[in-house]
Design an enzyme around this catalytic site. Structure first.
Site, PDB file in Angstrom:
ATOM      1  N   TYR A  73       0.832  -1.204   0.000  1.00  0.00           N
ATOM      2  CA  TYR A  73       0.000   0.000   0.000  1.00  0.00           C
ATOM      3  C   TYR A  73       0.865   1.252   0.000  1.00  0.00           C
ATOM      4  O   TYR A  73       0.588   2.236  -0.668  1.00  0.00           O
ATOM      5  CB  TYR A  73      -0.942   0.017   1.220  1.00  0.00           C
ATOM      6  CG  TYR A  73      -1.927   1.162   1.101  1.00  0.00           C
ATOM      7  CD1 TYR A  73      -3.123   0.999   0.405  1.00  0.00           C
ATOM      8  CD2 TYR A  73      -1.633   2.426   1.618  1.00  0.00           C
ATOM      9  CE1 TYR A  73      -3.998   2.045   0.240  1.00  0.00           C
ATOM     10  CE2 TYR A  73      -2.501   3.491   1.453  1.00  0.00           C
ATOM     11  CZ  TYR A  73      -3.689   3.291   0.768  1.00  0.00           C
ATOM     12  OH  TYR A  73      -4.551   4.336   0.590  1.00  0.00           O
ATOM     13  N   ASP A 216       3.232  20.997 -19.498  1.00  0.00           N
ATOM     14  CA  ASP A 216       2.413  19.838 -19.854  1.00  0.00           C
ATOM     15  C   ASP A 216       3.278  18.981 -20.779  1.00  0.00           C
ATOM     16  O   ASP A 216       3.435  19.277 -21.957  1.00  0.00           O
ATOM     17  CB  ASP A 216       1.133  20.301 -20.555  1.00  0.00           C
ATOM     18  CG  ASP A 216       0.265  19.119 -20.980  1.00  0.00           C
ATOM     19  OD1 ASP A 216       0.757  17.979 -20.947  1.00  0.00           O
ATOM     20  OD2 ASP A 216      -0.897  19.353 -21.352  1.00  0.00           O
ATOM     21  N   LYS A 259       1.221   8.764 -23.212  1.00  0.00           N
ATOM     22  CA  LYS A 259       1.713   9.153 -24.543  1.00  0.00           C
ATOM     23  C   LYS A 259       3.185   8.750 -24.664  1.00  0.00           C
ATOM     24  O   LYS A 259       3.488   7.574 -24.782  1.00  0.00           O
ATOM     25  CB  LYS A 259       1.509  10.658 -24.755  1.00  0.00           C
ATOM     26  CG  LYS A 259       0.050  11.029 -25.022  1.00  0.00           C
ATOM     27  CD  LYS A 259      -0.723  11.354 -23.790  1.00  0.00           C
ATOM     28  CE  LYS A 259      -2.090  11.900 -24.090  1.00  0.00           C
ATOM     29  NZ  LYS A 259      -2.914  12.004 -22.882  1.00  0.00           N
ATOM     30  N   ARG A 383     -11.413  17.560 -33.551  1.00  0.00           N
ATOM     31  CA  ARG A 383     -10.699  18.573 -32.761  1.00  0.00           C
ATOM     32  C   ARG A 383     -11.086  19.926 -33.356  1.00  0.00           C
ATOM     33  O   ARG A 383     -10.331  20.566 -34.073  1.00  0.00           O
ATOM     34  CB  ARG A 383      -9.182  18.362 -32.813  1.00  0.00           C
ATOM     35  CG  ARG A 383      -8.712  17.096 -32.123  1.00  0.00           C
ATOM     36  CD  ARG A 383      -8.587  17.170 -30.612  1.00  0.00           C
ATOM     37  NE  ARG A 383      -9.721  16.707 -29.840  1.00  0.00           N
ATOM     38  CZ  ARG A 383      -9.638  16.102 -28.654  1.00  0.00           C
ATOM     39  NH1 ARG A 383      -8.478  15.835 -28.113  1.00  0.00           N
ATOM     40  NH2 ARG A 383     -10.705  15.780 -27.976  1.00  0.00           N
TER      41      ARG A 383
HETATM   42  N1  F0G Z   1      -2.324  17.231 -21.936  1.00  0.00           N
HETATM   43  C1  F0G Z   1      -2.299  16.897 -23.240  1.00  0.00           C
HETATM   44  C2  F0G Z   1      -1.518  17.738 -24.188  1.00  0.00           C
HETATM   45  C3  F0G Z   1      -3.013  15.778 -23.680  1.00  0.00           C
HETATM   46  O1  F0G Z   1      -2.971  15.463 -24.972  1.00  0.00           O
HETATM   47  C4  F0G Z   1      -3.755  15.010 -22.743  1.00  0.00           C
HETATM   48  C5  F0G Z   1      -4.540  13.861 -23.189  1.00  0.00           C
HETATM   49  C6  F0G Z   1      -3.740  15.399 -21.404  1.00  0.00           C
HETATM   50  C7  F0G Z   1      -3.016  16.519 -21.032  1.00  0.00           C
HETATM   51  C8  F0G Z   1      -4.520  14.647 -20.358  1.00  0.00           C
HETATM   52  O2  F0G Z   1      -3.937  13.435 -20.100  1.00  0.00           O
HETATM   53  O3  F0G Z   1      -5.636  11.748 -20.854  1.00  0.00           O
HETATM   54  O4  F0G Z   1      -3.789  11.125 -19.288  1.00  0.00           O
HETATM   55  O5  F0G Z   1      -5.658  12.539 -18.519  1.00  0.00           O
HETATM   56  N2  F0G Z   1      -4.802  13.658 -24.404  1.00  0.00           N
HETATM   57  C9  F0G Z   1      -5.525  12.545 -24.969  1.00  0.00           C
HETATM   58  C10 F0G Z   1      -5.683  12.762 -26.436  1.00  0.00           C
HETATM   59  C11 F0G Z   1      -6.795  12.214 -24.273  1.00  0.00           C
HETATM   60  O6  F0G Z   1      -6.395  11.971 -27.064  1.00  0.00           O
HETATM   61  O7  F0G Z   1      -5.071  13.684 -26.979  1.00  0.00           O
HETATM   62  P1  F0G Z   1      -4.817  12.142 -19.664  1.00  0.00           P
END
Ligand code: F0G
Length: 467
Positions: A73, A216, A259, A383
């Site tokens: 845990y 990010d 990613k 998008r």
């Molecule tokens: N920032 C970026 C640039 C993203 O592309 C994503 C997610 C997130 C934050 C959030 O991350 O999904 O792990 O909570 N992008 C996905 C997409 C959903 O399809 O582009 P997450």
């Protein structure tokens, strides 16, 4: 282009069969799904380019890592491995795991934004802006103008427009700016990188005003690759070194591990400030779990630690981007309007140019995702106006300048032949584009509507003229 870097830098050990159903079946299924590709069953999709998030293939090492999961845990060995990977590859001091990227966005937004504060960013991302707004923040787009022009070939469309940022600082005062939200690469602009030269200037300006930069970094290695390829002075630097340099110019990060980091689930918040870390370490327990697992299983933290190391491998990242560009070039050469330059994680079709007979309010990009599914079983994502959501103040839609369909390429999953099939389907739809109907939204959820909204088809000119 060197041949050696061009074939897959791996061989296939396990396969997952694909199923291709008939066009007739697909037309029925997409109608049942409310003309929303998120609502389709994955098994009814032939080639799934919905997202590159959590859809990658893990390596044999990552799978072996799963067997090394320490599911204690608290204080799991795998947490310390993940923390060490962040120190080694990104250089941030403190690490708080979260279940995925938006878990980290939630925490940092609650910690750093007070109601009424401004959050400038190099374009918005859906979940990022929503968390900023839920914390009472006001997002302000400070990306360069080129990012909003799908035909501009500017290589660093992710760059911050320093003048826009300076204008905001003098208008609202630095004390009312929570932080600069800085993405590498910029997803909504078409997967576009920021240059290190720009980042250094941004760093200088924000430091003068004591404004933090929260990075990010979902696709930071892809951004590093574009810097290596295109930015003067970086051709001889490794992806690992460039990645670390990017991170060193920021104060903390939110990361979706789904990613670059090649895992199916996972994320983290990283921060250099000890005070913010102490608060995040406490808050994570409320929403995610103990600060040594934050919603992740031990085995997933292990796989992510290994994935972070793999993400900066030169052969991996070079092939990754080459593969995306392969599809982009096929489409561009066939006369399909795609966003220029081709991005690093997907090819973005300019739906406004592809379907000129469908006005933005009839959701052309959403309509194109439907047509691509019907034609070839290809799943893509809107998008454009649907993803952009509504203006918090006025309640009206946001009307983004970019009305795009993204063909996101999962990592290490599809071969070049799959991409040939995708290109054929896109060309097929393009040749019959005036027959594609527009859409009307008949169900609209409150948050991130694109995931669950439902639509009905409406005829748009000149389709009626053709029939
Ligand atoms: N920032 C970026 C640039 C993203 O592309 C994503 C997610 C997130 C934050 C959030 O991350 O999904 O792990 O909570 N992008 C996905 C997409 C959903 O399809 O582009 P997450």
């Amino acid at each position: 282009m060197k041949k050696a870097t061009w074939a897959e830098p791996y061989k296939i050990k396990m396969v997952e069969p694909l199923r291709n159903i008939t066009r007739n079946e697909r037309e029925k299924l997409v109608k049942l799904a409310g003309y929303n590709t998120f609502q389709l069953k994955a098994e009814d999709v032939y080639i799934d380019l919905l997202t590159d998030s959590g859809t990658g293939a893990m390596s044999d090492r990552q799978w072996a890592g799963l067997m090394m999961g320490d599911e204690s845990y608290s204080g799991s060995r795998n947490f310390y491995r993940l923390e060490a990977a962040v120190h080694e590859y990104y250089g941030y001091k403190y690490v708080v795991p979260t279940h995925q990227g938006r878990g980290a966005e939630h925490l940092i937004s609650r910690l750093l934004i007070r109601p009424g504060m401004y959050v400038p960013g190099n374009m918005y991302f859906t979940s990022t802006r929503l968390h900023q707004e839920l914390a009472g923040g006001i997002f302000v787009d400070v990306i360069v103008d080129e990012a909003h022009d799908p035909d501009s070939g500017f290589p660093f469309k992710g760059n911050v427009d320093l003048q826009k940022l300076e204008n905001l600082i003098s208008k609202v005062g630095a004390a009312n700016i929570a932080y600069l939200s800085l993405a590498t690469t910029v997803n909504m602009a078409g997967g576009q990188p920021i240059s290190l030269e720009n980042l250094k200037q941004v760093r200088k300006l924000t430091q003068q005003h004591n404004i933090l930069i929260i990075h990010d970094m979902a696709r930071v290695a892809e951004n590093a690759y574009m810097i290596q390829q295109l930015e003067p002075g970086y051709a001889d630097k490794s992806i690992a070194a460039i990645t670390k340099e990017i991170c060193s110019l920021t104060d903390g990060a939110v990361m979706s591990g789904k990613k670059d980091a090649l895992v199916n689930i996972g994320g983290l918040l990283a921060i250099n400030d000890q005070g913010v870390y102490e608060e995040a370490k406490n808050l994570v327990i409320v929403y995610e779990g103990m600060h040594t697992y934050g919603g992740m299983a031990g085995r997933d933290m292990e796989a992510m630690a290994i994935g972070i190391a793999e993400s900066v491998d030169e052969d991996h990242i070079s092939f990754r981007v080459h593969q995306v560009h392969y599809l982009g070039n096929l489409l561009r050469d066939a006369g399909i309007p795609v966003v220029k330059p081709i991005g690093t994680h997907g090819v973005f079709i300019n739906a406004a140019a592809f379907l000129p007979h469908i006005p933005q309010i009839k959701f052309p990009a959403q309509a194109l995702t439907v047509a691509l599914y019907e034609a070839g079983g290809i799943r893509s994502v809107e998008r454009g106006i649907v993803s952009a959501g509504r203006n918090k103040e006025t309640g009206d839609h946001h009307y983004p300048s970019l009305e795009l369909v993204r063909l996101a390429i999962p990592r290490r999953v599809y071969t070049m032949s799959h991409l040939d099939v995708v290109a054929d389907a896109v060309v097929d739809v393009f040749e019959n584009r005036y027959r594609v109907p527009g859409l009307e939204m008949v169900f609209e959820p409150k948050y991130m509507r694109f995931f669950q909204a439902r639509f009905e088809q409406v005829v748009c000119e000149p389709q009626s003229i053709l029939e």
